[in-house]
Design an enzyme around this catalytic site. Structure first.
Site, PDB file in Angstrom:
ATOM      1  N   GLU A  17       0.824  -1.213   0.000  1.00 31.80           N
ATOM      2  CA  GLU A  17       0.000   0.000   0.000  1.00 31.80           C
ATOM      3  C   GLU A  17       0.853   1.255   0.000  1.00 31.80           C
ATOM      4  O   GLU A  17       0.645   2.177  -0.768  1.00 31.80           O
ATOM      5  CB  GLU A  17      -0.904   0.023   1.239  1.00 31.80           C
ATOM      6  CG  GLU A  17      -2.106  -0.877   1.162  1.00 31.80           C
ATOM      7  CD  GLU A  17      -2.935  -0.774   2.418  1.00 31.80           C
ATOM      8  OE1 GLU A  17      -3.342   0.348   2.765  1.00 31.80           O
ATOM      9  OE2 GLU A  17      -3.180  -1.815   3.055  1.00 31.80           O
ATOM     10  N   ASP A  93      -1.737  -4.066   3.920  1.00 29.90           N
ATOM     11  CA  ASP A  93      -1.788  -4.106   5.389  1.00 29.90           C
ATOM     12  C   ASP A  93      -2.535  -5.332   5.919  1.00 29.90           C
ATOM     13  O   ASP A  93      -3.477  -5.822   5.288  1.00 29.90           O
ATOM     14  CB  ASP A  93      -2.458  -2.838   5.928  1.00 29.90           C
ATOM     15  CG  ASP A  93      -1.525  -1.629   5.881  1.00 29.90           C
ATOM     16  OD1 ASP A  93      -0.325  -1.820   5.656  1.00 29.90           O
ATOM     17  OD2 ASP A  93      -2.006  -0.500   6.080  1.00 29.90           O
ATOM     18  N   ASP A  95      -5.022  -6.220   7.738  1.00 34.18           N
ATOM     19  CA  ASP A  95      -6.343  -6.043   8.334  1.00 34.18           C
ATOM     20  C   ASP A  95      -7.393  -6.158   7.226  1.00 34.18           C
ATOM     21  O   ASP A  95      -7.062  -6.433   6.067  1.00 34.18           O
ATOM     22  CB  ASP A  95      -6.449  -4.709   9.078  1.00 34.18           C
ATOM     23  CG  ASP A  95      -6.125  -3.506   8.200  1.00 34.18           C
ATOM     24  OD1 ASP A  95      -6.105  -3.635   6.952  1.00 34.18           O
ATOM     25  OD2 ASP A  95      -5.886  -2.415   8.751  1.00 34.18           O
ATOM     26  N   GLU A  97      -9.185  -3.898   5.759  1.00 36.37           N
ATOM     27  CA  GLU A  97      -9.011  -2.897   4.712  1.00 36.37           C
ATOM     28  C   GLU A  97      -7.911  -3.338   3.757  1.00 36.37           C
ATOM     29  O   GLU A  97      -8.036  -3.234   2.535  1.00 36.37           O
ATOM     30  CB  GLU A  97      -8.676  -1.539   5.335  1.00 36.37           C
ATOM     31  CG  GLU A  97      -9.063  -0.341   4.494  1.00 36.37           C
ATOM     32  CD  GLU A  97     -10.566  -0.123   4.428  1.00 36.37           C
ATOM     33  OE1 GLU A  97     -11.021   0.456   3.418  1.00 36.37           O
ATOM     34  OE2 GLU A  97     -11.283  -0.545   5.349  1.00 36.37           O
ATOM     35  N   TYR A 306       2.334  -3.431  13.760  1.00 39.89           N
ATOM     36  CA  TYR A 306       1.158  -2.772  13.184  1.00 39.89           C
ATOM     37  C   TYR A 306       0.366  -2.054  14.275  1.00 39.89           C
ATOM     38  O   TYR A 306       0.079  -2.625  15.328  1.00 39.89           O
ATOM     39  CB  TYR A 306       0.285  -3.796  12.484  1.00 39.89           C
ATOM     40  CG  TYR A 306      -0.750  -3.201  11.562  1.00 39.89           C
ATOM     41  CD1 TYR A 306      -0.387  -2.281  10.590  1.00 39.89           C
ATOM     42  CD2 TYR A 306      -2.082  -3.563  11.675  1.00 39.89           C
ATOM     43  CE1 TYR A 306      -1.334  -1.740   9.733  1.00 39.89           C
ATOM     44  CE2 TYR A 306      -3.037  -3.038  10.814  1.00 39.89           C
ATOM     45  CZ  TYR A 306      -2.656  -2.116   9.850  1.00 39.89           C
ATOM     46  OH  TYR A 306      -3.592  -1.570   9.009  1.00 39.89           O
ATOM     47  N   ARG A 308      -2.694  -0.740  14.335  1.00 37.15           N
ATOM     48  CA  ARG A 308      -4.164  -0.834  14.399  1.00 37.15           C
ATOM     49  C   ARG A 308      -4.520  -2.217  14.930  1.00 37.15           C
ATOM     50  O   ARG A 308      -4.613  -3.172  14.183  1.00 37.15           O
ATOM     51  CB  ARG A 308      -4.791  -0.579  13.028  1.00 37.15           C
ATOM     52  CG  ARG A 308      -4.549   0.835  12.526  1.00 37.15           C
ATOM     53  CD  ARG A 308      -5.255   1.113  11.210  1.00 37.15           C
ATOM     54  NE  ARG A 308      -5.047   2.483  10.784  1.00 37.15           N
ATOM     55  CZ  ARG A 308      -4.063   2.892   9.974  1.00 37.15           C
ATOM     56  NH1 ARG A 308      -3.215   1.996   9.500  1.00 37.15           N
ATOM     57  NH2 ARG A 308      -3.940   4.156   9.647  1.00 37.15           N
ATOM     58  N   HIS A 352      -3.961  -9.206  15.442  1.00 35.12           N
ATOM     59  CA  HIS A 352      -2.533  -8.899  15.457  1.00 35.12           C
ATOM     60  C   HIS A 352      -2.030  -8.891  16.892  1.00 35.12           C
ATOM     61  O   HIS A 352      -2.796  -8.944  17.835  1.00 35.12           O
ATOM     62  CB  HIS A 352      -2.265  -7.524  14.843  1.00 35.12           C
ATOM     63  CG  HIS A 352      -3.019  -7.262  13.587  1.00 35.12           C
ATOM     64  ND1 HIS A 352      -2.858  -8.023  12.455  1.00 35.12           N
ATOM     65  CD2 HIS A 352      -3.961  -6.331  13.288  1.00 35.12           C
ATOM     66  CE1 HIS A 352      -3.667  -7.570  11.509  1.00 35.12           C
ATOM     67  NE2 HIS A 352      -4.351  -6.553  11.994  1.00 35.12           N
TER      68      HIS A 352
END
Length: 674
Positions: A17, A93, A95, A97, A306, A308, A352
Site C-alpha cells: 500500500e 496491510d 487487516d 481494509e 502494526y 491498528r 494482530h
C-alpha cells in the site's frame, strides 16, 4: 517505475500500500524482487444507483465499483509490472481494509491468470518479511466481504442522513459511528448543564515531623464518617478542637502494583494524549511512520508492529528477547514473564499482536538522532510500555496515620516503594506522586502548625477528551482500531465539536444534529445497535454470517425511517429572504456554513453570489489605548465562548494591539508605566 519494469524480467513482484513501507521492504529482498506500492485503494463504490449508494439493491446489494481517477497512472504501471513478472505477492496491510485492497488489485490487475499469493506481516522487519514469503495464502474472501459490508452500510447511512441533514438543518454529514460518538459527547454536555453543585467543607491539620511538612484531613467523628455541608457546621468543629493531637493508629500494608498490558490502538491514543499531548490524528500519523520504516545509519527499519490492533498478545520471539533484555539490564527478580491478560471485552478480534517495538536492540536513546522529536517521544513510550508489561510488579507499602483530637479523627497517608519492579522504567498517567511518612509512635503528641478549612463544591461529570472518548468507544464496542482517530477528527472537521481546555465540547450545530438524529433515528443511531452491527461484521469476517442478508435487514429497517424524517423534520435552512440576488434576480437565502450563517443566492450552483457581511459598527469611547498609545478603546461584543454576547472594551488596532478590558473602571485603573 519504468526502471522496475526492465528489471523484473522473469522475477517476482511485491505490491504494497505505502510507498514508504515498500522502500523499507525493498531493502530486505534480493535482486529477483521488485517492490512497489498501489498507494492505497485503487477502486471505490460508484455514486450510481438508487440514492447514489453504488450498490445494486435489487441484485443482493452487489457493490458497483469504479477506478479512482487519480490512481489510473498507478494502475497502468502496475499492469505493466504484473505482465513481466513470473510471480506476484500482494502485501497490503494485515487487516480487513488491507485484505480488500489486495482483492481489488487481484480483480483489476487480472491476477486470476498469474501465479500470486497474499502475504501478511505484523512488523516491517527482514525476518518478518522473509517469513511471510514462506507462508503465502489465498485472499480471505470473508474479510473482504466484511470490509465491503462496512463500506456499503456506511455509504447507505452516510449518504441518506447527510443529504437529509444538509437540506433540513444545514449540517454537513452524519455517519454510522460518528453520530453515535457525537451523541455520547452531547449527552455528557447535557448532564453537565443539568448538574447542581453541592457545597461541602474540608478541615486540614498541618504539622511538622523531622523537618517534613505533613497534611492530614479530617475524616470522622466518634467512628462515623463526617460530612460538613456549610460554614456553620465547619466552624462548630473548629471550635470543638483542642490543641492536643495524638497519634491513635498506625497502619502499614503492602500492595502489589502490576504493570498494565502493552498498547492496543485505543490505549496508545489515550496515553499518548495524556503523556505527550498528541491528539489522535497526530499519534496515528507518527505511529504510521514508525511502522513503515525509518532510515537508520546503515538500514531502513520498521520500528514498531502494526498500530491498528485491539489485542494485547505478544509473540514468543519478542517475549524471549525481552526476558534476556530485562534480566541482563535489571536482574533476575525484575522479570515476571508473559501473562495472558484476561479480558471481558468480547469485541477484541486478536488479529494482530499488541503494539510493540519490532526489535529491542533499537533502544530509544540509541536511535534518537535518526528520529524527529515526535517520533522519539512516541517510540520511547511504546518501547518502555512493552518492556514494562513483562517486568515484575512493584511492591508498595501504603502508610496511614490516624490522629485523634476529642474524638475527631484526621488521616495522613503516604506510600513507600519497597521494590520498584516495572516502575523503574514506566509510570502510568494516573500514578500519584505520594511521599512516604516519617516514623511515628502510637500515643505520640503532634504539634500543629496550622488548622485550616476549605469550602468546596462537587464537580459535574468530566467532559470527554479525545483519549477518554476513544476509550469509551472501545468499551462500548463501537468502531474499530482503524476508525477511532478518524471518527474524532471527522467530528472536529464538521464543526460538531470543538476543543476547549483539552476537552471535546459540542457546538450548537453538533447538539442540533444529535437531537434531530435522536428524534428520528434513535433505533439505529444508538450504542447498542452500532455495537451489534460491529459484532455482525466480525461474524461476516469469520464466515459465520451471510453479508447480503444482514445488509438487507438493515436496509429494510432504515429506509422507512429516512422517509418519515424527510416528511416530518422541521426545515431550518435555507431560509428564504425577501431580497433578490443582484446578479441573477433569484431570491436570496440564509444558509449555515463552515463559519456560521451566511446569505447567498438560491440559484447556487449556477449562481455563486454571496452577500458580504456588513462591517461591524463599534462605539468609540474616545479613550486612547493606555498600552500602545496609538489606538482608541472601543466597545465590542464577544462572539464566542462562555462570554458570548457580553460587552467588553478593546483597542481598535487589533490584532496589532490585543489590549482588552472588561469594564471602563479597569481602563482607568491601568498602570500605563507597565
Amino acid at each position: 517505475m519504468r526502471k522496475g519494469i526492465d528489471k523484473i524480467m522473469g522475477t517476482k513482484l511485491v505490491i504494497m500500500e505505502s510507498p514508504a513501507k515498500s522502500k523499507t521492504v525493498e531493502k530486505y529482498l534480493g535482486n529477483e524482487f521488485v517492490v512497489t506500492s498501489c498507494k492505497g485503494h485503487i477502486r471505490d463504490l460508484t455514486t450510481r444507483g438508487y440514492g447514489g449508494f453504488g450498490v445494486d439493491i435489487e441484485n443482493n446489494f452487489q457493490p458497483m465499483y469504479k477506478l479512482l481517477q487519480d490512481k489510473l497512472p498507478v494502475i497502468r504501471e502496475l499492469k505493466s509490472l504484473v505482465k513481466k513478472a513470473d510471480y506476484v505477492y500482494l502485501a497490503t496491510d494485515p487487516d480487513r481494509e488491507g485484505e480488500a485492497i489486495s482483492w481489488h488489485l487481484y480483480e483489476v490487475l487480472g491476477l486470476s491468470q498469474k501465479p500470486f499469493e497474499r502475504i501478511v506481516f505484523n512488523e516491517v522487519t527482514k525476518g518478518a518479511v522473509l517469513k511471510s514469503l514462506e507462508n503465502g495464502r489465498e485472499i480471505d474472501i470473508n474479510l473482504v466481504h466484511s470490509q465491503e459490508s462496512r463500506r456499503i452500510l456506511d455509504r447507505i447511512i452516510g449518504f441518506s442522513l447527510s443529504k437529509l441533514l444538509q437540506r433540513k438543518i444545514g449540517s454537513k454529514s452524519a455517519g454510522r459511528v460518528q453520530s453515535v460518538v457525537l451523541k455520547l459527547i452531547v449527552d455528557r454536555e447535557r448532564e453537565i448543564q443539568k448538574f447542581v453543585p453541592e457545597e461541602y467543607w474540608d478541615i486540614f491539620l498541618d504539622f511538622t515531623k523531622k523537618n517534613r511538612k505533613i497534611r492530614a484531613k479530617l475524616v470522622s467523628y466518634k467512628d462515623e464518617k463526617i460530612k460538613l455541608t456549610n460554614e456553620a457546621e465547619t466552624n462548630e468543629v473548629l471550635t470543638n478542637l483542642s490543641d492536643r493531637f495524638i497519634v491513635k493508629e498506625i497502619n502499614n500494608k503492602d500492595r502489589v502494583k502490576s504493570p498494565k498490558p502493552p498498547f492496543t490502538t485505543s490505549s496508545l491514543l489515550q496515553e499518548s494524549y495524556s503523556k505527550l499531548g498528541f491528539n489522535a490524528k497526530k499519534t496515528m500519523m507518527v505511529a504510521q511512520t514508525l511502522y513503515e520504516g525509518v532510515e537508520l545509519a546503515s538500514e531502513r527499519v520498521g520500528l514498531i508492529t502494526y498500530m491498528r490492533t485491539d489485542s494485547v498478545r505478544l509473540s514468543n520471539e519478542f517475549i524471549n528477547s525481552a526476558k534476556d533484555k530485562i534480566i541482563s539490564t535489571y536482574g533476575d527478580n525484575y522479570y515476571k514473564g508473559y501473562v495472558q491478560a484476561s479480558s471481558k471485552d468480547k469485541n477484541v478480534q486478536d488479529a494482530h499482536e499488541a503494539i510493540r517495538p519490532s526489535k529491542l536492540d533499537y533502544t530509544p536513546e540509541s536511535i534518537k538522532k535518526y528520529l524527529t522529536n515526535d517520533e522519539f517521544k512516541l517510540y520511547n513510550l511504546i518501547y518502555t510500555k512493552a518492556l514494562a508489561s513483562l517486568m515484575s510488579p512493584a511492591i508498595i507499602e501504603d502508610e496511614k496515620i490516624k490522629i485523634d483530637n476529642n474524638g475527631y479523627i484526621f488521616e495522613a497517608t503516604g506510600e513507600r516503594i519497597k521494590f520498584d519492579g516495572y516502575l523503574c522504567i514506566y509510570h502510568d498517567p494516573d500514578d500519584e506522586d505520594t511521599k512516604n511518612l516519617p516514623e511515628m509512635e502510637i500515643g505520640e503528641e503532634l504539634t500543629k502548625t496550622n488548622i485550616s478549612s476549605e469550602q468546596k463544591f462537587t464537580n459535574p461529570p468530566t467532559r470527554y477528551s479525545e483519549g477518554r472518548i476513544i476509550n469509551k468507544m472501545k468499551e462500548l464496542g463501537i468502531g474499530r482500531p482503524s476508525t477511532y482517530a478518524q471518527t474524532v477528527e471527522t467530528l472536529k472537521n464538521r464543526l460538531y465539536v470543538k476543543i476547549q481546555s483539552k476537552a471535546l465540547v459540542p457546538t450548537e450545530q453538533g447538539m442540533l444534529t444529535s437531537d434531530r438524529l435522536n428524534e428520528y433515528f434513535n433505533t439505529i443511531i444508538n450504542v447498542k445497535y452500532t455495537a451489534s452491527m460491529e459484532d455482525d461484521l466480525d461474524k461476516i469476517a469469520e464466515g459465520n454470517m451471510d453479508w447480503h442478508n444482514e445488509i438487507r435487514k438493515f436496509y429494510d429497517d432504515f429506509m422507512p425511517l429516512v422517509k418519515n424524517a424527510d416528511e416530518k423534520m422541521e426545515k431550518i435552512y435555507p431560509v428564504l429572504l425577501e431580497e433578490t440576488c443582484p446578479e441573477c434576480g433569484k431570491p436570496l437565502v440564509k444558509r449555515n456554513g463552515r463559519f456560521g450563517e451566511f446569505i447567498a443566492c438560491s440559484g447556487y450552483p449556477n449562481c455563486h453570489f454571496i452577500k458580504k457581511k456588513e462591517p461591524e459598527v463599534v462605539k468609540d469611547t474616545g479613550i486612547i489605548c493606555p498600552l500602545c498609545h496609538e489606538g482608541h478603546i472601543v466597545e465590542r461584543i464577544s462572539k464566542k465562548g462562555r462570554s458570548k454576547g457580553k460587552l467588553f472594551y478593546a483597542c481598535d488596532r487589533y490584532p496589532n494591539c490585543k489590549t482588552t478590558y472588561s469594564s471602563l473602571d479597569e481602563i482607568n485603573n491601568t498602570d500605563t508605566d507597565k
